[in-house]
Design a protein around this motif. Sequence first.
Motif, short mmCIF file in Angstrom:
data_model
loop_
_atom_site.label_atom_id
_atom_site.label_comp_id
_atom_site.label_asym_id
_atom_site.label_seq_id
_atom_site.Cartn_x
_atom_site.Cartn_y
_atom_site.Cartn_z
N MET A 137 20.58 49.33 36.44
CA MET A 137 21.84 50.03 36.17
C MET A 137 22.59 50.21 37.50
O MET A 137 22.01 50.66 38.47
N PRO A 138 23.85 49.85 37.52
CA PRO A 138 24.62 49.95 38.76
C PRO A 138 24.81 51.40 39.21
O PRO A 138 24.99 52.29 38.40
N ASP A 139 24.78 51.62 40.52
CA ASP A 139 25.05 52.95 41.05
C ASP A 139 26.54 53.07 41.37
O ASP A 139 27.31 52.15 41.11
N GLU A 140 26.94 54.21 41.92
CA GLU A 140 28.36 54.46 42.18
C GLU A 140 28.95 53.46 43.17
O GLU A 140 30.09 53.02 43.01
N THR A 141 28.18 53.09 44.20
CA THR A 141 28.66 52.10 45.17
C THR A 141 28.89 50.75 44.49
O THR A 141 29.89 50.09 44.73
N ASP A 142 27.94 50.37 43.61
CA ASP A 142 28.08 49.13 42.86
C ASP A 142 29.33 49.14 42.00
O ASP A 142 30.06 48.15 41.91
N ASN A 186 32.32 48.68 44.21
CA ASN A 186 32.40 47.29 44.64
C ASN A 186 32.88 46.38 43.50
O ASN A 186 33.70 45.49 43.71
N ASP A 187 32.38 46.64 42.29
CA ASP A 187 32.83 45.85 41.13
C ASP A 187 34.30 46.07 40.85
O ASP A 187 35.05 45.14 40.55
N HIS A 188 34.74 47.32 40.96
CA HIS A 188 36.16 47.63 40.76
C HIS A 188 37.01 46.86 41.78
O HIS A 188 38.04 46.27 41.42
N MET A 189 36.56 46.83 43.03
CA MET A 189 37.30 46.11 44.07
C MET A 189 37.31 44.61 43.80
O MET A 189 38.32 43.94 44.06
N LEU A 190 36.21 44.08 43.27
CA LEU A 190 36.19 42.66 42.89
C LEU A 190 37.23 42.36 41.83
O LEU A 190 37.95 41.35 41.91
N VAL A 191 37.31 43.21 40.84
CA VAL A 191 38.28 43.01 39.74
C VAL A 191 39.70 43.12 40.28
O VAL A 191 40.55 42.27 39.96
N VAL A 192 39.96 44.11 41.11
CA VAL A 192 41.30 44.29 41.69
C VAL A 192 41.67 43.09 42.54
O VAL A 192 42.77 42.54 42.42
N SER A 193 40.76 42.64 43.39
CA SER A 193 41.09 41.50 44.25
C SER A 193 41.20 40.20 43.46
O SER A 193 41.97 39.32 43.83
N VAL A 245 34.39 34.10 32.15
CA VAL A 245 34.71 35.20 33.06
C VAL A 245 35.97 34.85 33.86
O VAL A 245 36.89 35.67 33.98
N TRP A 246 36.05 33.64 34.39
CA TRP A 246 37.22 33.20 35.16
C TRP A 246 38.49 33.33 34.31
O TRP A 246 39.51 33.83 34.78
N LYS A 247 38.41 32.89 33.07
CA LYS A 247 39.58 32.91 32.18
C LYS A 247 39.99 34.33 31.77
O LYS A 247 41.17 34.57 31.49
N ASN A 248 39.03 35.26 31.71
CA ASN A 248 39.31 36.57 31.13
C ASN A 248 39.24 37.76 32.10
O ASN A 248 39.61 38.86 31.71
N LEU A 249 38.79 37.53 33.31
CA LEU A 249 38.63 38.66 34.24
C LEU A 249 39.97 39.32 34.57
O LEU A 249 40.03 40.53 34.74
N GLY A 250 41.02 38.56 34.59
CA GLY A 250 42.35 39.13 34.86
C GLY A 250 42.78 40.13 33.80
O GLY A 250 43.59 41.02 34.07
N GLU A 251 42.23 40.00 32.60
CA GLU A 251 42.58 40.91 31.49
C GLU A 251 41.55 42.05 31.36
O GLU A 251 41.72 42.92 30.51
N PHE A 252 40.50 42.02 32.16
CA PHE A 252 39.45 43.05 32.07
C PHE A 252 40.04 44.40 32.42
O PHE A 252 40.60 44.60 33.49
#
Length: 186
Positions: free
Chosen positions: A1-6, A9-16, A63-70
């Motif tokens: 299970m991801p922790d708060e840092t994870d 980091n995931d949020h930043m991946l989605v934003v970038s 994921v590539w096709k849909n991550l922008g809509e996540f």
Amino acid sequence: MPDETDRLNDHMLVVSFKNEKLKEASFTQLVRKYQERLYWHIRRMVVVHDDANDILQNVFIKVWKNLGEFREEALLYTWLYRIATNETLTWIEQQKRHASVSLSGDENFFAEKLASQKDFSPHKIEWKLQQAILSLPDKQRLVFNLRYYDEMPYEQMSELLGTSAGALKASYHHAVKKVEAKLLEG
């Protein structure tokens, strides 16, 4: 299970990823972060390395096709596992239809795939365990793998599979009993 840092980091991946200049680099980082976990999640369901790799490629294409809509209503980790799970279950159903295997005979389908692996030995405990797991129905095998190998909490599994945590606990309990019985008979 991801922790708060994870999660951050995931949020930043989605934003970038949503930034056209950073899209490819952030996607590469996402693949590096999750490909091994997703590969083994898939591989435990389909047995064969090449099949798992093919499914994983399809997962990352989606994921590539849909991550922008996540919309980040779920954790990125959960969303990726849902895509991988759905792709895997779709592939399994296609294989069954293609091989004309009935739903009641699917354990033979996967047991044969397991036995065809070059280093397979029916006398080694890890192969016996795999055979026992493969004898489970698809959904029960999925729950068993998520809990036993991925140590996924029932609440997260519930979100991933759209099933109540109580039903998942019961499914896991039944799966464990079936696996134990299979190991004891062999």
